[in-house]
Design an enzyme around this catalytic site. Structure first.
Site: not given
Length: 651
Positions: A207, A451, A504, A540
C-alpha cells in the site's frame, strides 16, 4: 535467567562477527579524505521513457551508443528524484517499463592521467533493475531498488585523448515480477472492446506508490589503486571500558601496513592499533545512547584507518574515517536492552515520499523530519518498507534515533512469491542491506519482511531461511519480521528474536467501535506472549484522518476519531509496557503516496501524525518528560487536537 541471556547476547554478539558469513566486497560510504575525492553528479540529466509497445526500442536502436538527444527528444530530469511526478505528461505517472537517463561529465585531468588513481562510479539507488553504460560500454547491472551499487571505471577513463569526457547512460526498468523484491505481477487486459491491444497494468501487493528512477545521488569518487575496501566494527562494554572490534579488508596489494586510531568527539586519541583486525579498549568510554535516554545521547567516536601499501612505483597511502558509536544491544524474554538498560521503542513508521520529488533524496526535507521527530519526543522509527538513504542513517547516528532497518520484503502476499528464486534474491538483498548498514550504531535490529503471508507453510520455511541467513551475516543484532497474521497460525514467528505485530482495531474491522479496542488489543498481546515468550513491539497502529474534518461524538476519518482511537491503544500499551511490550510505532509519521482507489481520499495517504502540508494532526501524542531512573526514555502520551490554523492544543 533473563539477565544471563542478555549478558550472553551482549558479550557473544560482537565476538561472533569473526564467524559471520563473509560478504563479497565492501560498500563504504564515499567520504573525502587526503587520498579520496568525490564528484557529485546530481542535477539535470537527459531523460526518455521508452513508450514503444514492447518497451525495447532503446535496446533495438542502441540508444546507449551515442548521445541520447541524437535518437529523439529528451526531457530534463532532476537527479535525485522519482520520474513519476516531474513532467506534465500523464503517461509517466504510472509508466511501467524502461526509462533512460544520460549525463555527460568532464573529469579532472589528474583522474585520467594518474594511473595510480582508481575511479569509481556509484549509483545510490535505481529502482528496480538497472543497466549502466560508460561511453557506450556495458559496465554494470544491478537488480533491486533502494541500495547502492558501483563499478571501477578506471580502464574506461584512463585511455585515449578524449578520456576526460564521460557519457554515463543508465537504463532502469521498474517492472515488478513474482521474483523481485518487492514482488508484483503484470496483468494484460485482453478485452479489446474495452482496452487497447496489448494494454497491461502492474499489480502490486503493498500500500504505497511504486516510485521509480534515480532516487538517490549518483557520484564519482577516487581511491588509490591499493585501497581500504571494507571496515566492519562491532562494539561492547567491559566494566567501564568500551570495546571496539574491527576488521578491515584491503584490495590492490598484498604488501601493506594498517594503522588504526580512535578519536573522541574532541579529536583526542583514545586508542590505537595495527593490522587487519583487532580490539581497541577505551577506558571510561562514552556510550552511544538513544535520544532522551541520556543527557548526552548519540556520542560518536571517529575510527581513522591509514593504509600504506608497497607498489611497484613506490608506497601508496589510503585514508578512511568511520564514525563509531559504542553501544550494546541485547534481548531477553521480556525486554529490549541498549547498554544493559531497558529501551522502549517510542516512535513512528515512515516513508521517503514528498510531493514532486517522490522518493528522491532531499536534505532540507530530511533535516525537517528529524527536527519534527525530536519535537514529537520520538526515539525510533522503522524504515518501512525498504532501506532508506544512507544519509538518513547517518542522521540517526548523530541524533540518537534508533532504527529497525527493514528490507524491501513487502507485498509477499501470494503463495507463488515464496519460491526458490525469490528466496535466493531475498537473501542477496539482505546481504546488501547488512553490508551497507552494519556499522551504524542507530541500527539495532534487522527486519526481513513486512506483513508476509506468514500463515503459509511455504512462508514458514522461506522466513526461517532468510532470518537464519541474516543472523549468519550479523550475529550482533536481533532479527525480526513484521506480521499481521494470527498468533496461532504464524509460521515465521518461532524464528524471530522480537515479535512485531501490526493491528488496526476499529479501523479495518469493527468500524467505529472504539469501545472494543482495549479488550482486543490486550487479548492480542496476551496470546502472542503466552505462545512465544518474546518481547513484543506494536509495530503499526493508527487511523486515517482528513485535515479539518470534525465530528463529536467521533466518526471515522475525523480528527477526533483518530485521537480517540490512539488514546484507547495507549491505555493498553501503558499497561503492557511494564511487562513485555517493548515498543510502539504509530502509522504513519507523515503523508505518503498510494495508488489511486475508491476508498482513499486522494492519493496522499494515510493515518499520518503529521500532514505533508505542514499542518499537525494529533502530533502531540508523543511528548517527553524527565528521563526515568532506569535510563529508559520516559515518554508519555499527550492527547492533542488540531484547530483550524494548524496549531496544537494539548488536552
Amino acid at each position: 535467567m533473563a539477565r544471563g541471556l542478555a549478558v550472553a547476547w551482549a558479550v557473544l554478539g560482537p565476538l561472533l562477527w569473526g564467524c559471520a558469513l563473509a560478504l563479497q566486497g565492501g560498500m563504504l560510504y564515499p567520504r573525502e579524505s587526503p587520498s579520496r575525492e568525490r564528484k557529485e553528479l546530481d542535477g539535470l540529466w537527459s531523460f526518455r521513457a521508452d513508450f514503444s509497445d514492447n518497451r525495447r526500442r532503446g535496446f533495438e536502436e542502441q540508444w546507449y551508443r551515442r548521445p541520447l538527444r541524437e535518437s529523439g527528444p529528451t526531457l530534463d530530469m532532476p537527479v535525485p528524484s522519482s520520474f513519476n511526478d516531474i513532467s506534465q505528461d500523464w503517461r509517466l505517472r504510472h509508466f511501467v517499463g524502461w526509462v533512460w537517463y544520460e549525463r555527460e561529465v568532464i573529469l579532472p585531468e589528474r583522474w585520467t592521467q594518474d594511473l595510480s588513481t582508481r575511479v569509481v562510479l556509484r549509483i545510490g539507488s535505481a529502482h528496480a533493475y538497472a543497466i549502466v553504460w560508460v561511453n557506450g560500454v556495458d559496465t554494470l547491472e544491478h537488480e533491486g531498488g533502494y541500495l547502492p551499487f558501483e563499478a571501477d571505471i578506471s580502464n574506461l577513463v584512463q585511455v585515449g585523448p578524449l578520456s576526460s569526457q564521460l557519457r554515463i547512460t543508465i537504463a532502469i526498468n521498474n517492472t515488478l515480477t513474482p521474483t523481485t523484491l518487492p514482488p508484483g505481477t503484470i496483468q494484460y487486459k485482453n478485452d479489446t472492446s474495452n482496452y487497447p491491444k496489448g494494454y497491461f497494468v502492474q499489480n502490486i501487493y503493498f500500500d504505497f506508490f511504486n516510485y521509480a528512477g534515480l532516487q538517490r545521488s549518483v557520484l564519482l569518487y577516487t581511491t588509490p589503486t591499493a585501497y581500504i575496501d571494507d571496515i566492519t566494527v562491532t562494539t561492547g562494554v567491559e566494566h567501564d571500558s568500551g570495546l571496539v572490534n574491527y576488521q578491515i579488508s584491503v584490495k590492490g596489494s598484498n604488501l601493506f601496513e594498517l594503522e588504526v586510531r580512535l578519536l573522541d568527539a574532541e579529536n583526542k586519541l583514545v586508542a590505537n592499533g595495527t593490522g587487519t583486525q583487532g580490539q581497541l579498549k577505551v577506558p571510561g568510554a562514552r556510550l552511544w545512547w538513544p535520544y532522551l535516554m541520556h543527557k548526552r545521547p548519540a556520542y560518536l567516536y571517529s575510527l581513522e584507518v591509514r593504509l600504506t601499501a608497497q607498489m611497484s612505483p613506490g608506497p601508496v597511502s589510503d585514508f578512511y574515517t568511520l564514525p563509531v558509536g559504542i553501544r550494546t544491544v541485547a534481548v531477553t524474554e521480556s525486554q529490549f536492552l541498549i547498554n544493559g538498560k531497558p529501551f522502549y521503542f517510542h516512535g513512528v513508521n515512515k516513508h521517503e515520499d514528498a510531493d514532486i520529488r517522490g522518493k528522491g533524496f532531499d536534505w532540507p526535507l530530511l533535516v525537517k523530519d528529524f527536527n519534527l521527530l525530536r519535537w514529537l519526543g520520538a526515539n525510533a522509527f522503522r524504515t518501512s518498507h525498504y532501506p532508506y538513504a544512507e544519509e538518513v542513517l547517518q542522521m540517526c547516528d548523530r541524533y540518537g534515533i534508533v532504527v529497525i532497518d527493514e528490507c524491501p520484503g513487502v507485498g509477499l502476499a501470494l503463495p507463488q512469491f515464496f519460491n526458490n528464486v525469490s528466496l535466493q534474491n531475498h537473501m542477496r538483498v539482505m546481504e546488501e542491506v547488512v553490508r551497507r548498514d552494519k556499522n551504524h550504531p542507530a541500527v539495532v535490529m534487522w527486519s526481513v519482511a513486512n506483513e508476509p503471508a506468514s500463515h503459509l507453510e511455504s512462508a514458514g520455511y522461506y522466513l526461517k531461511m532468510v532470518i537464519a541467513h541474516t543472523k549468519a551475516l550479523d550475529p550482533s543484532r536481533p532479527v525480526t519480521f513484521v506480521t499481521n497474521s494470527n498468533y496461532a497460525a504464524d509460521k515465521g514467528a518461532p524464528y524471530v528474536d522480537v515479535i512485531c505485530v501490526n493491528s488496526y482495531y476499529s479501523w479495518y474491522h469493527d468500524y467505529g467501535h472504539l469501545e472494543l479496542i482495549q479488550q482486543q488489543l490486550a487479548t492480542q498481546f496476551e496470546n502472542w506472549y503466552k505462545t512465544y515468550q518474546k518481547p513484543i513491539i506494536q509495530s503499526e497502529y493508527g487511523a486515517e484522518a482528513i485535515v479539518g474534518f470534525h465530528q463529536d461524538p467521533p466518526l471515522m476519518f475525523t480528527e477526533e476519531y483518530q485521537k480517540s482511537l490512539l488514546e484507547q491503544y495507549h491505555v493498553v500499551l501503558d499497561q503492557k509496557r511494564r511487562k513485555y511490550v517493548v515498543g510502539e510505532l504509530i502509522w504513519n509519521f507523515a503523508d505518503f503516496m498510494t495508488e489511486q482507489c475508491k476508498w482513499q481520499f486522494g492519493s496522499w495517504d494515510k493515518v499520518p501524525v503529521l500532514i505533508f502540508s505542514g499542518c499537525l494532526a494529533n502530533a502531540g501524542h508523543f511528548d517527553c518528560k524527565n528521563i526515568g531512573n532506569s535510563g529508559e526514555a520516559g515518554l508519555i502520551h499527550v492527547g492533542c487536537v488540531e484547530n483550524f490554523v494548524g496549531k496544537v492544543s494539548c488536552a
